[in-house]
Write an enzyme that holds these catalytic residues in place. Structure first.
Site, PDB file in Angstrom:
ATOM      1  N   GLU A   1       0.794  -1.228   0.000  1.00 45.85           N
ATOM      2  CA  GLU A   1       0.000   0.000   0.000  1.00 45.85           C
ATOM      3  C   GLU A   1       0.823   1.274   0.000  1.00 45.85           C
ATOM      4  O   GLU A   1       0.278   2.371   0.210  1.00 45.85           O
ATOM      5  CB  GLU A   1      -1.005  -0.007   1.170  1.00 45.85           C
TER       6      GLU A   1
ATOM      7  N   GLU B   1      -6.122  -8.257  -0.802  1.00 46.83           N
ATOM      8  CA  GLU B   1      -6.536  -7.876   0.562  1.00 46.83           C
ATOM      9  C   GLU B   1      -8.002  -7.490   0.547  1.00 46.83           C
ATOM     10  O   GLU B   1      -8.449  -6.748  -0.326  1.00 46.83           O
ATOM     11  CB  GLU B   1      -5.741  -6.674   1.080  1.00 46.83           C
TER      12      GLU B   1
END
Length: 854
Positions: free
Chosen positions: A430, A520
């Site tokens: 991320e 995710e």
């Protein structure tokens, strides 16, 4: 070569004037302080807040070691440190011999001149990681932002340490220090093998599988230049070559051809044969100066990223077979190193296999796992998506930082590259999103973008590709691919989908998504009351009590669970029932998403949910609690990831069905008007059989009963039959029935020839809170480890809770149809399984179903 281990008993103290205490290596200061009774258990209540001083303190570890004169006669004498956490200065007899600022790097410090015959003192001085990070950030010309958490410490972007040690939205803030991996003295006068890496070239002959050329790259440290014989042997093949070595460290390459090895497959696709590969190098005075034995598995793994009619594909192909990636993300197993054990790894990884998983993502905010983790993944057939250890942060890109990062990448790739389980190297977690979204309004945004490119595109990527050209280096997660810097494009790359949890969307929102690969996504639940009792007093068993909120690190997390519980379930009033329903809520969220994405294959080809494990007792997204107990989602995962998935896809009231449906102002979706039956196969052979399809009332009347033929190609996902509310008789309400489908396969054996696994599917026309559930009485018969349950009326989410017994049932949280009887077997984790089960299961077992919670 000689090796003297320094693992075991050490002493430690606060560097400035503390008293010496007993410590253990490998280990860490929090474990040692707890063992010595110097701090309270950081897990209990809010003790974590009282031990924040530990990470702000400098610490020193020391021990003595007896060295004989013969060891010092060798040409090389080094102190091998496999893991120093983190900012460390190493001294021998008071003389500095080396230092480290990166816990992810191994070191070999020259100690030949510092050691003496007889007794020697080895000392490691650790700077406070918190103070070091603050110092580095203050010296940097501009701020480097990162995500902050409810309990955390600053400075983490500037130190190469497990980022989650500084606190996370599921973990405590315990920035430990210590010698967390093996440490030893190594002495040698002839060439020493430092590492081996392998690359495989699988040949085909006339369309058939042929031999495998195994290229072995061996890192060697030669005290003296010369010509040496190097031998590689594996799977009845052996090659000896004479190599010319210069004095110092270098890499030599050897290729050995293996005629017909058995192939290594991911879990569910075949077996996992492993072969011992031995690399030996002869010395000038000895027949074998050094030897290194590692295990390899022969497989051809590729990430297929190619343009198609949707956008760009993203899927893994192993030995020419497309693999739908089924699994979860893992975090470190414990924040204190003393709690990291092979037993924990065994339980975690075996639980993943038991749930039909074939891939785990080692998330980038922890540390590169211990060797045993990857060894077990090799044995169990668990592919590993391996992040480099960067997460939810930007980072500096000065020369010192880049140098240690490059050293880290090379060290870890060399350490792990032989594992057949490693499928992908990923730059970060991320951080691309952080650069492109979270921190774009920062005054130094352009500097941050330049630093990002320097770190990942010019440092991490090139070092990784050079060390291991055989695997894909993926630029981040989520990411659309190299040079894209647009992390959320559904038509390509991998995504993290968090609109349901973080944005509060209802579960039905998952049906609107069309991703290629989801690495995710998740939904929270509470751990069992058995787990909570280990850290919280029962007087605080309330979702909004201060202690419960302390053990919830996602801001507003408990409120989110409470609110969404009210959307789908009638609200329970007993705390134990609330915990139970929270786990049902999590399992329903994951079933909605995973089953939808599996039905979309081959367009969508991966679902790795967040997260498999916890590292302390906490409300979180995990499916396995810290103490190892399976939540409802872990049982549901076994069904969600079954090789043959029977599932239902709802159609909602209104024009256009799910494609145009959306939540109303109250957050609720339109009513379900129909359920469509699907069958999805991950079996690599055609599948045929029958599905028994029925609609029954909760008290046992059959409304509809029919047989649906199944005849599909390998790995196909097919829509079979739609049942709507109009199929119900006028005197039967939608709130009174369940739709049930059970596959009876007569073909489609698994890749390894075994029978395929499938589970019944159940659907409803109303949310659970609107169902007219009966007060079902469940019969329970215990025979050893077998528990047979049955009911004349429907009993939803039937839970068998073994209490304090450690183990899992063959299935759990199941829907019992009216008149159904099922036998579920308890598998104890205790070595004394039979005695434990026979003695205690009847006393410990409790049974509950949804209707009993209100």
């Amino acid at each position: 070569m000689r090796k003297v281990s320094l693992d075991g008993d050490w002493e430690f103290r606060e560097t400035e004037g503390g008293r010496w205490l007993d410590g253990t290596v490998p280990g860490g200061v929090y474990t040692d302080l707890l063992d010595e009774g110097e701090i309270p258990d950081p897990f209990v209540e809010d003790n974590e807040l009282d031990v924040q001083w530990v990470g702000k303190t400098d610490w020193t570890y020391r021990r003595t070691v007896e060295v004989d004169p013969e060891l010092l006669d060798h040409e090389r004498v080094v102190l091998q440190c496999e893991g120093l956490d983190t900012v460390a200065t190493v001294l021998v007899n008071g003389e500095e011999v080396g230092s480290s600022v990166n816990m992810h790097v191994g070191h070999a410090f020259d100690v030949a001149d510092a050691l003496e015959p007889g007794e020697n003192e080895v000392t490691v001085q650790f700077r406070s990681p918190v103070e070091y990070g603050i110092e580095q950030s203050e010296e940097h010309p501009y701020e480097v932002p990162c995500i902050r958490y409810p309990v955390d410490q600053p400075g983490r972007p500037f130190i190469r340490k497990a980022q989650c040690h500084y606190g996370w939205d599921w973990g405590p803030c315990l920035p430990t220090v210590g010698i967390y991996r093996d440490i030893s003295i190594v002495a040698y006068s002839e060439p020493r093998i430092r590492y081996t890496k392998t690359e495989q070239d699988h040949e085909t002959v006339d369309g058939e599988r042929g031999p495998v050329d195994l290229t072995v790259r061996t890192g060697v440290d030669a005290p003296a230049a010369g010509e040496y014989d190097l031998t590689v042997s594996v799977a009845d093949a052996e090659v000896t070559e004479t190599v010319s070595l210069e004095a110092g460290e270098q890499e030599v390459e050897t290729t050995v051809t293996v005629a017909d090895p058995e192939l290594w497959w991911p879990n569910g696709y075949g077996d996992q044969p492993l072969y011992d590969m031995t690399v030996a190098i002869a010395g000038e005075e000895t027949e074998v100066a050094d030897t290194e034995t590692d295990r390899v598995g022969f497989r051809d793994v590729e990430l297929v990223v190619e343009p198609d009619d949707v956008g760009t594909s993203f899927y893994f192909e192993v030995n020419g077979t497309e693999v739908f990636a089924k699994g979860a993300n893992t975090i470190p197993t414990a924040p204190m190193y003393g709690d990291v054990s092979e037993a924990r790894y065994d339980h975690l990884l075996e639980s993943a296999v038991d749930a039909n998983m074939n891939m785990l993502r080692v998330w980038g905010g922890g540390y590169y796992e211990f060797d045993y983790f990857y060894e077990r993944c090799d044995e169990l057939g668990l592919l590993v998506w391996q992040d480099f250890m960067f997460s939810c942060s930007l980072h500096p890109a000065n020369d010192e930082f880049l140098d240690t990062v490059e050293e880290e990448v090379r060290h870890q790739v060399r350490r792990l590259a032989n594992h057949p389980s490693i499928a992908l190297w990923c730059a970060n977690n991320e951080n691309e999103e952080a650069a492109q979204s979270w921190f774009v309004r920062h005054d130094h945004h352009e500097d941050h973008l330049d630093d990002y490119a320097t770190l990942y595109e010019e440092t991490v990527g090139p070092a990784c590709r050079e060390e291991d050209p055989s695997r894909t280096y993926w630029p981040g997660s989520p990411s659309s691919g190299p040079d894209e810097m647009t992390p959320y494009v559904f038509e390509k790359g991998d995504i993290h989908y968090w609109d349901v949890w973080h944005s509060g969307q209802p579960f039905e929102d998952y049906y609107t998504t069309e991703p290629r690969f989801v690495s995710e996504f998740g939904y929270q639940s509470f751990p069992s009351t058995d787990s909570l009792r280990t850290v919280i007093d029962e007087a605080d068993f309330n979702p909004t009590s201060p202690m419960m909120e302390h053990h919830q690190r996602n801001p507003g997390g408990n409120t989110t669970i409470l609110k969404r519980t009210a959307s789908y379930f009638r609200f329970p009033f007993a705390f134990e029932d609330f915990v139970y329903v929270s786990q049902l809520l999590q399992a329903e969220a994951m079933s909605t998403s995973i089953e939808h994405w599996r039905r979309r294959k081959p367009t969508t080809m991966g679902a790795l949910y967040w997260q498999l494990n916890d590292l302390w007792p906490v409300a979180s997204w995990s499916s396995i609690e810290y103490d190892g107990k399976w939540k409802a989602q872990q049982y549901a995962a076994r069904r969600q990831f079954a090789p043959v998935l029977v599932s239902f896809h709802p159609t909602f009231e209104g024009e256009g069905g799910v494609d145009n449906a959306q939540a109303g102002e109250d957050g609720e979706w339109p009513d379900v008007v129909a359920q469509t039956l699907w069958i999805t196969s991950d079996v690599t052979e055609p599948l045929d059989g029958e599905i028994d399809l029925e609609i029954v009332t909760f008290d046992g009347d059959t409304v509809l009963e029919e047989t649906v033929d199944v005849d599909i190609e390998a790995q196909e996902s097919v829509e079979l039959r739609t049942l709507g509310r109009e199929d119900l008789p006028a005197d039967v309400a939608p709130s009174e029935v369940m739709v049930r489908a059970t596959f009876d396969g007569e073909g489609g054996a698994g890749h390894d020839g075994s029978d395929v696994e499938s589970y019944p599917a159940t659907a409803f026309f109303e949310d659970y809170k609107r169902l007219s559930l009966p007060d079902a009485e469940v019969s329970v018969d215990i025979d050893g480890a077998d528990v047979t349950v049955g009911s004349e009326d429907a009993a939803l989410f039937l839970e068998l809770d073994p209490g304090t017994l450690r183990g899992a049932f063959s299935d759990n949280y199941v829907h019992l149809a009216p008149g159904e009887e099922r036998t579920l077997t308890f598998d104890s984790y205790d070595d004394r399984r039979d005695a434990v089960v026979e003695t205690n299961l009847e006393d410990e077992l409790s049974v509950r179903h949804l209707r009993q919670t209100y």
